[in-house]
Design a protein around this motif. Structure first.
Motif, short mmCIF file in Angstrom:
data_model
loop_
_atom_site.label_atom_id
_atom_site.label_comp_id
_atom_site.label_asym_id
_atom_site.label_seq_id
_atom_site.Cartn_x
_atom_site.Cartn_y
_atom_site.Cartn_z
N ASN A 1 27.51 57.09 45.38
CA ASN A 1 27.97 58.47 45.21
C ASN A 1 27.30 59.40 46.21
N SER A 2 25.97 59.37 46.25
CA SER A 2 25.25 60.26 47.15
C SER A 2 23.82 59.78 47.32
N LEU B 1 30.16 63.68 36.29
CA LEU B 1 30.93 62.70 37.05
C LEU B 1 31.45 61.57 36.17
#
Length: 410
Positions: A360-361, A300
C-alpha cells in the motif's frame, strides 16, 4: 454573533493525528493544532506534521492556551497524542464541552494510577510497584520475582521498557528511566516494576460514545515483537485480525471494562493487552487514536473513518444506530528494524517491496548519508511498510519478504 471563527483544537498532534486537519476542514471548521511541548524527542519529531492544520498555536500552559484560543469559538478539543491528554481534558472542562472527567485524569495518564484504579474497580491487572535506585540500595536483600517488566510511569512508544532477569538489569533499567527527561509530561516520571506476563500481545481499538452509552469495536490486531538486549518492545509487525474470533471478543469485553473503570467515556482509544494462561491482562491504555497510521488502515480495510467519527463524538453528536465495522481486507504494518548503528550508504529492496500485490505505502525515516542507531523501541524504527490484502496468510508471507528485502547498507 461574536464574529469568532468556529474551530476544533487538536492538542499536540503526532503520528496518526496529523490527518485531523483535512477532516476538520471537510466539516467547515478551522483546524487548530495546539502545541504545548516546546521541543519533541527525535522519535516523536519525525512523526509530527502540522501542514494539514489551518492554524498552529503554541502554549505551554493551560492559562496561555485559553488566552491564545480566545479569538476562536471552540467547538471541540481532542488529544492528538499522549502528550495532549491532560490539557485536552482541562480545556474541555473549561469550555463546557464533551470530554472525559478531569477528576479521573491521572488514571488515564499515569500507568501506576491506572493499575491502582483497575485494582480498586476489580478489573484484572498485574500489580505495579514504584521502584528507584535508592529503594533498591536500601533493600539489597529484597526478593524480586524475576523476570520483571520495568517501564516509566508516563511516556510513549515503549521507550525504556525493559525485561529484567536479575538485580543488575533491574538497576540499569531504573537508571535509564531516572536519567531520561524526554517524556514531556506533567509530573515526575518514575520507574514501575511489574510481573512479566506470558502470552500473545494484542491491541483493541474502541469508540466510546459517552458515559453509560454503547462502545463500538473498531479493530483487533496482534503485535509481533522481538526482544533484543533486554529491549522488550521492538515492534516487527502489526497484523489485523477478525473481530469475530473468541480472543477478539474477550479482548473487547476487557477493554470496555477498563475504559469504564478509568472513566474514558468519550473518544476513540486503544488498549494494549496480553492473552495468556492468566487470562486477559492490560499492558497499557492510550487515550487517543491509535498511532502507526492504524486509523488509515482501518478505513482502507473496512471503510470506517475514525477521524470523522471521533470528531463527531467530541462535537456531541448523538448516534442512533452504531454497528461494528466489517473488514473486507486486513492490514499488516511492518516496522523496520536496524540491528547495528552506522551511516546509511544505500537502501536496497525498495522497488521489489513496492511490487508486492499487498503493498500500500512506505514511510522511510532515514535516507542516504544519515546515521542510524540500533532499534530499541517503536520510535526508533527506521521506517514503516503498509500492506493490505484480503488474504491474511499472504499478508504474513509478504511481511516476511519485506523484512528480508529491505536493507540498510552501511
Amino acid at each position: 454573533m461574536n464574529g469568532r471563527r468556529s474551530a476544533i483544537v487538536i492538542v499536540d498532534p503526532v503520528s496518526s493525528a496529523r490527518h485531523y486537519g483535512s477532516e476538520i476542514r471537510s466539516k467547515g471548521l478551522i483546524g487548530v493544532a495546539l502545541i504545548s511541548v516546546a521541543k519533541l524527542s527525535e522519535g516523536l519529531r519525525r512523526l509530527q506534521d502540522l501542514s494539514g492544520f489551518e492554524v498552529v498555536v503554541y502554549a505551554g500552559s493551560f492559562e496561555l492556551a485559553v488566552c491564545r484560543l480566545a479569538e476562536y469559538e471552540i467547538c471541540a478539543v481532542i488529544p492528538g497524542s499522549d502528550l495532549g491528554l491532560g490539557l485536552s481534558d482541562m480545556l474541555n472542562y473549561h469550555y463546557g464541552l464533551v470530554g472525559n472527567p478531569v477528576i479521573s485524569l491521572k488514571s488515564r495518564m499515569c500507568k501506576l494510577e491506572l493499575k491502582k484504579t483497575l485494582e480498586y474497580k476489580n478489573v484484572p491487572a498485574t500489580h505495579s510497584i514504584e521502584v528507584s535506585l535508592k529503594s533498591i540500595e536500601r533493600s539489597q536483600d529484597q526478593n524480586f520475582n524475576f523476570p520483571l517488566v520495568v517501564k516509566p510511569s508516563q511516556g510513549t512508544g515503549s521507550k525504556n521498557v525493559k525485561v529484567c532477569k536479575n538485580l543488575a538489569e533491574l538497576s540499569l533499567a531504573i537508571s535509564n528511566i531516572e536519567g531520561n527527561h524526554d517524556f514531556h509530561v506533567d509530573g515526575e516520571v518514575v520507574a514501575l516494576a511489574e510481573e512479566y506476563i506470558e502470552g500473545i500481545e494484542y491491541f483493541v481499538v474502541t469508540a466510546n460514545l459517552g458515559k453509560n452509552e454503547n462502545k463500538i469495536f473498531l479493530c483487533f490486531a496482534k503485535y509481533e515483537k522481538i526482544e533484543c538486549s533486554g529491549n522488550l518492545s521492538i515492534y516487527k509487525n502489526i497484523m489485523s485480525l477478525p473481530l469475530s474470533g473468541d480472543n477478539a471478543q474477550l479482548a473487547f469485553s476487557y477493554a470496555c471494562d477498563v475504559n469504564e473503570a478509568i472513566e474514558l467515556d468519550y473518544g476513540i482509544n486503544d488498549i494494549e493487552l496480553k492473552i495468556g494462561p492468566k487470562g486477559v491482562l492490560i499492558i497499557e491504555q492510550n487515550g487517543r487514536l491509535p498511532g502507526a497510521d492504524v486509523p488509515r488502515m482501518i478505513e482502507l480495510c473496512s471503510g470506517f473513518n475514525c477521524y470523522d467519527f471521533n470528531l463527531d463524538i467530541y462535537l456531541g453528536k448523538k448516534f442512533q444506530h452504531t454497528a461494528t465495522p466489517r473488514f473486507n481486507k486486513h492490514f499488516c504494518i511492518c516496522c523496520l528494524i536496524s540491528t547495528a548503528p552506522g551511516e546509511v550508504k544505500s537502501i536496497s529492496g525498495v522497488e521489489l517491496v513496492s511490487q508486492l500485490s499487498s503493498f500500500n505505502s512506505m514511510n522511510l525515516f532515514v535516507s542516504t548519508g544519515q546515521r542510524v542507531e540500533v532499534t530499541r523501541d517503536f520510535l526508533s524504527s527506521w521506517g514503516m511498510v503498509y500492506l493490505v490484502h484480503e488474504n491474511r496468510e499472504l499478508l504474513a508471507e509478504h511481511a516476511e519478504l519485506v523484512h528480508q528485502l529491505l536493507r540498510l547498507n552501511m
